[in-house]
Design an enzyme around this catalytic site. Sequence first.
Site, short mmCIF file in Angstrom:
data_model
loop_
_atom_site.label_atom_id
_atom_site.label_comp_id
_atom_site.label_asym_id
_atom_site.label_seq_id
_atom_site.Cartn_x
_atom_site.Cartn_y
_atom_site.Cartn_z
N GLY A 253 0.88 -1.20 0.10
CA GLY A 253 -0.03 -0.07 0.04
C GLY A 253 0.80 1.27 -0.09
N CYS A 254 2.19 1.08 -0.10
CA CYS A 254 2.99 2.28 -0.07
C CYS A 254 3.51 2.64 -1.34
CB CYS A 254 4.17 2.12 0.71
SG CYS A 254 4.05 1.83 2.64
N ALA A 255 3.52 4.21 -1.76
CA ALA A 255 4.13 4.45 -3.15
C ALA A 255 5.38 3.95 -3.49
CB ALA A 255 3.83 5.75 -3.28
N ALA A 256 6.09 3.93 -2.52
CA ALA A 256 7.65 3.53 -2.39
C ALA A 256 7.87 2.13 -1.93
CB ALA A 256 8.38 4.35 -1.82
#
Length: 151
Positions: free
Chosen positions: A55-58
Amino acid sequence: MTEPASTIDETLGELIADFDLLEDWEQRIEYVIDLGKGLAPLPDADRIEANKVPGCAAQVWLADDRDGDRLTFRADSDSAISKGNVALLLSLYSGRPASEILAFDAKAALDRLGLPQALTRQRANGLNAMVGRIRQAAMAADQNALGSPAS
């Protein structure tokens, strides 16, 4: 395992005081990025799929160690902002008992710091995913503590 010198609320109070000294969101984001620069390097052995925070962009890796119900977290990211966000969370949570982690209202704390509003929606979602992973580890440690025989 080293215990934090202050309570989670005292640590939050220190962060709030630091954030209140900063004049705008750009300065606050720079402060968060600087927090990330202070993270210890994450060993390659911890950079595994099981430690990735979905769920993290990175890419964000979050590993934990347990000593009874006390948890210590290690983390890293390939993004300066995400690394700073996870460093901020580690300053709040690492070294604390699972019960203290679970009793802490992370949403209210992050709202008080103004972090979700300063981030893009995707990064704010990632921050929430990091908190969720920390809470999962605390719930697992708390369940293990409840299931272990009394000494």
